[in-house]
Design a protein around this motif. Structure first.
Motif: not given
Ligand code: F6P
Length: 323
Positions: A128, A170-171, A223, A253
């Motif tokens: 992030d 993501m973010g 996000e 992911h």
């Molecule tokens: O903090 C990293 C991150 O990939 C964020 O960008 C995202 O909101 C979050 O983790 C997702 O988390 P998880 O993999 O636990 O769903």
């Protein structure tokens, strides 16, 4: 310290393995014992420890993920969990801890370090890039490279069909991934928490693109943006522009995996060494970071609470180039 422990915590990030390797090798270099803790704070509470040596970390520099595994631990938020963690460290003779992770991980590290007067240093490992005290966090460069590789591919098909694609990156609370990907991929616009995009602005931008004969377009959506869920945004735009063929892609992911870039490998190597050397000179409750090519140590408190700075120059550049 004579015996250092290392763990990875929170969402994994490409380059975490390179950081673990750097921590282990520099601890060995300075004649310290080094123990790996599996599964982040969960492993700390469960006593999932393994002593490591310089050979334990061979061939991991180039691998995504984290061989020590990671977790988001609810138990470490409780005093009982942290007491168990401390007892395990004390029993093993460990007197310093290196935590590779993001803001949530450093919040836990800070509380633990204060509660037990335990020496802890953090290494910023998160895609992030949302930590104050380092220009880049480990994983951010790889994640944005992955994002633009995907967006480039989407652009091919967007262009063939004259479509508008909304691409979510993501973010959780920040637009660092979104803004950098948007500039690198030449996106029409970027919707992120920091720029307060309104629906009116979006409509205006799409109208302008139409006037400038841009028939296919990409809009990058962070996000954590404040305008709304990407499907809500898409439905709104479909209502406003019924003639446009609008599609949604969520990269998700994908952005967390993959072999780290050169930038991330070098950054992780620098920060792993800086964390061990910081412990040796008595630094405590700080995060090691690189700002303007210099290693600096920022108190956890500041790293977590001060707003990481989205360069306004990047926002300005993006505006000019998306005309
Ligand atoms: O903090 C990293 C991150 O990939 C964020 O960008 C995202 O909101 C979050 O983790 C997702 O988390 P998880 O993999 O636990 O769903």
């Amino acid at each position: 310290p004579s015996h250092i422990a290392v763990l990875t915590s929170g969402g994994d990030a490409p380059g975490m393995n390179a950081a673990i390797r750097a921590v282990v090798r520099s601890a060995v270099y300075y004649g310290k014992k080094i123990t790996g803790i599996y599964n982040g704070y969960e492993g700390l509470i469960n006593g999932n420890f393994q002593e490591l040596n310089s050979r334990s970390v061979k061939y991991i520099l180039n691998q995504g993920g984290t061989f020590l595994k990671s977790a988001r631990s609810d138990r470490f938020r409780t005093p009982e969990g942290r007491k168990q963690a401390y007892d395990n460290l004390a029993k093993t003779g460990i007197d310093a801890l290196i935590v590779i992770g993001g803001d949530g991980s450093f919040t836990g590290a800070k509380i633990f370090s204060e509660e037990y007067d335990f020496q802890v240093i953090g290494v910023p490992g998160t895609i992030d890039n949302d930590l104050y005290g380092t220009d880049f966090t480990i994983g951010y460069d790889t994640a944005t490279n992955t994002a633009i590789e995907c967006i480039d591919k989407i652009r091919d098909t967007a262009s063939s069909h004259d479509r508008l694609f909304l691409v979510e990156v993501m973010g959780r609370d920040s637009g660092f991934i979104a803004l950098r990907s948007a500039i690198a991929a030449g996106a029409l616009d970027v919707i992120m928490p920091e720029n307060d995009t309104t629906y009116d602005h979006l409509v205006e931008t799409i109208n302008r693109a139409g006037k400038n004969k841009k028939f296919s377009n990409i809009i990058v959506v962070a996000e954590g943006n404040k305008l709304g869920n990407i499907f809500e945004i898409s439905n709104f735009l479909k209502g406003k522009f019924p003639h446009l063929d609008i599609k949604v892609t969520i990269l998700g992911h994908l952005q967390r995996g993959g072999s780290p870039t050169v930038y991330d490998r070098v950054l992780a190597s620098k920060l792993g060494v800086a964390a061990v050397e910081g412990l040796l000179i008595g630094r405590n409750k700080v995060m090691a970071g690189v700002m303007h090519q210099q290693i600096i140590y920022t108190p956890f408190e500041e790293a977590i609470t001060r707003k990481a700075y989205i360069n306004p120059e990047l926002i300005r550049i993006n505006k000019i180039l998306t005309i």
